[in-house]
Scaffold this active site. Structure first.
Site, PDB file in Angstrom:
ATOM      1  N   SER A 217     -19.320 -37.685  39.831  1.00 53.62           N
ATOM      2  CA  SER A 217     -18.623 -36.417  39.695  1.00 53.62           C
ATOM      3  C   SER A 217     -17.538 -36.542  38.624  1.00 53.62           C
ATOM      4  O   SER A 217     -17.665 -37.334  37.690  1.00 53.62           O
ATOM      5  CB  SER A 217     -18.040 -35.997  41.043  1.00 53.62           C
ATOM      6  OG  SER A 217     -17.402 -34.755  40.965  1.00 53.62           O
ATOM      7  N   TYR A 240     -20.150 -26.982  33.438  1.00 59.18           N
ATOM      8  CA  TYR A 240     -19.993 -28.412  33.732  1.00 59.18           C
ATOM      9  C   TYR A 240     -19.115 -28.605  34.959  1.00 59.18           C
ATOM     10  O   TYR A 240     -19.485 -29.314  35.909  1.00 59.18           O
ATOM     11  CB  TYR A 240     -19.388 -29.133  32.533  1.00 59.18           C
ATOM     12  CG  TYR A 240     -19.054 -30.580  32.801  1.00 59.18           C
ATOM     13  CD1 TYR A 240     -20.036 -31.565  32.744  1.00 59.18           C
ATOM     14  CD2 TYR A 240     -17.758 -30.971  33.121  1.00 59.18           C
ATOM     15  CE1 TYR A 240     -19.737 -32.898  32.992  1.00 59.18           C
ATOM     16  CE2 TYR A 240     -17.446 -32.294  33.369  1.00 59.18           C
ATOM     17  CZ  TYR A 240     -18.438 -33.258  33.313  1.00 59.18           C
ATOM     18  OH  TYR A 240     -18.136 -34.571  33.580  1.00 59.18           O
ATOM     19  N   LYS A 244     -20.050 -30.112  38.803  1.00 53.76           N
ATOM     20  CA  LYS A 244     -19.366 -31.240  39.431  1.00 53.76           C
ATOM     21  C   LYS A 244     -18.741 -30.841  40.771  1.00 53.76           C
ATOM     22  O   LYS A 244     -18.683 -31.647  41.708  1.00 53.76           O
ATOM     23  CB  LYS A 244     -18.305 -31.818  38.490  1.00 53.76           C
ATOM     24  CG  LYS A 244     -18.884 -32.441  37.226  1.00 53.76           C
ATOM     25  CD  LYS A 244     -19.919 -33.508  37.543  1.00 53.76           C
ATOM     26  CE  LYS A 244     -20.509 -34.161  36.316  1.00 53.76           C
ATOM     27  NZ  LYS A 244     -21.541 -35.182  36.624  1.00 53.76           N
TER      28      LYS A 244
END
Length: 429
Positions: A217, A240, A244
């Site tokens: 992560s 993005y 995560k």
């Protein structure tokens, strides 16, 4: 040979899969794992490191670099390659494009045919989808709150609605768009999700311990960037960060009773074997090429990261090798050690932390809605500068919302997996 003796023999041979191993954090994870395995394991042990890249050229180059790294590590520690006193390291390269589900299916079949088991899978490969940075915001945030700006940046610019290439071929162009996936989502989450589901039998084959799934992560997994109504982040300029955040939610909620029916669908229980355990880690803040910056600006960024570390930030690991600390620790630590930590402090997100002198360590990381270990009130013991300025301690309402969100995410991911497996099966027929 008895079952227990067989288990002991198998436990000496470690099989670890690392995706996205040709550069950056993935390559550093491989190098660090090799180093720590050589230095901490007896001669009776061996490591088979299975690396994935997107093409054969990258695989060939990565294997060559890793072989050179093994040679230099042994030379540095004055260990001969054929010495019976050190563990053996074997490299196996595979190719996969996580944005192409057919490619993932092909890799699954190759791994099922070539491996007896997998002890650990490190899901590192990914795509940032960044297009640049908002320079006025860069300057303002750095001048007004230096550490926060460099640890939890909000100035990155990302593409909106970026899609993978069509996953199936025999459909019209209109239908093709409707059956495409978000590029960042597929690379960072869904491709890995299908891969792990397909090789779960290998992760359940270890006779002495449960397999480990380590999701990679980021500190940028902001709650504000993710919406369950936009699972793939297609409408967000922060695809993005959204991916995560989803990674954190999936990993941390995987052992909650509310999510268990769908987790069991993802990782079907195998008779007589412990189910794989899911962990999540991040590398801290590394100076990588994930942002499209001019090389001069890369040097400026790196220098700023060092200043942040020297002035109290615990997260600016700067180099990918130091950033690999937490993932490699999770991969090589004994199951007894990990279970004892979680029994005392709960399951959590592990980050690669560092002091001003450059000594790295694995450290718990706060996650919004989960805290440090999923327990109310546990966030208050975090070191200075290790949490966002606006962070709030976990309360019962936040914990309940996270559990509900985890259930919805697992339900949505399982539905998406089933839908796509059906689409691909129909095309085969």
């Amino acid at each position: 040979m008895t079952d227990r003796q067989h288990a002991n023999v198998e436990d000496f041979h470690n099989y670890v899969l690392v995706t996205g191993a040709n550069g950056g954090l993935g390559y550093a994870i491989c190098c660090r794992m090799i180093d720590e395995f050589i230095l901490t394991r007896p001669s009776s042990h061996s490591l088979r490191l299975i690396i994935t890249t997107r093409d054969k050229t990258k695989s060939h180059d990565t294997v060559a670099k890793l072989k050179d790294h093994i040679f230099r590590t042994r030379k540095h520690h004055k260990v001969h390659e054929k010495s019976p006193l050190v563990p053996k390291i074997y490299l196996q390269s595979e190719q996969v494009d996580l944005c192409q589900l057919r490619s993932v299916q092909v890799l699954i079949q190759r791994l099922l045919r070539s491996l007896p088991k997998l002890d650990t899978v490190i899901l590192n490969a990914g795509h940032g989808g960044f297009t640049g940075v908002d320079w006025p915001l860069v300057i303002w945030t750095i001048l007004t709150n230096f550490h926060q700006a460099l640890t939890y940046p909000t100035f990155k610019l990302g593409g909106v609605g970026d899609l993978t290439a069509p996953q199936v071929s025999d459909i019209s162009s209109t239908e093709a768009r409707s059956t495409r996936l978000g590029q960042v989502f597929c690379s960072n989450v869904f491709g890995h999700y299908l891969l792990v589901h397909g090789i779960v039998s290998l992760l359940s084959n270890s006779p002495a311990m449960s397999g480990r799934i380590i999701w990679i992560s980021s500190l940028e997994a902001y709650d504000s960037t993710f919406s369950i109504d936009d699972l793939q982040g297609l409408s967000s300029p922060s695809a993005y960060e959204s991916s995560k955040r989803l990674t954190d939610i999936l990993a941390l909620s995987s052992r909650l009773p509310s999510a268990q029916p769908w987790v069991d669908g993802f990782l079907p229980p195998a008779s007589g074997h412990a189910p794989p355990k899911q962990y999540v880690a991040h590398p801290g803040i590394c100076a990588t090429n994930i942002l499209p910056l001019h090389w001069i600006l890369v040097y400026v960024m790196t220098a700023a990261f060092y200043v942040a570390r020297w002035t109290g930030s615990p997260w600016h690991t700067v180099t990918s090798y130091k950033g690999a600390c937490a993932p490699v620790w999770l991969a090589l630590a004994s199951q007894e050690e990990l279970d004892a930590i979680e029994e005392n402090g709960g399951a959590g997100k592990w980050g690669s932390a560092i002091d001003w002198q450059g000594e790295e360590r694995a450290m718990r990381t706060e996650v919004q809605g989960w805290g440090v270990g999923g327990e109310v009130g546990d966030s208050v013991d975090l070191p200075k500068n290790s949490r966002p300025r606006e962070a709030e301690d976990l309360d019962e309402d936040g914990k309940a919302r996270f559990a509900l969100l985890g259930r919805k995410c697992w339900q949505s991911m399982e539905k998406l997996r089933a839908d796509w497996e059906e689409i691909l099966k129909e095309e085969d027929d």
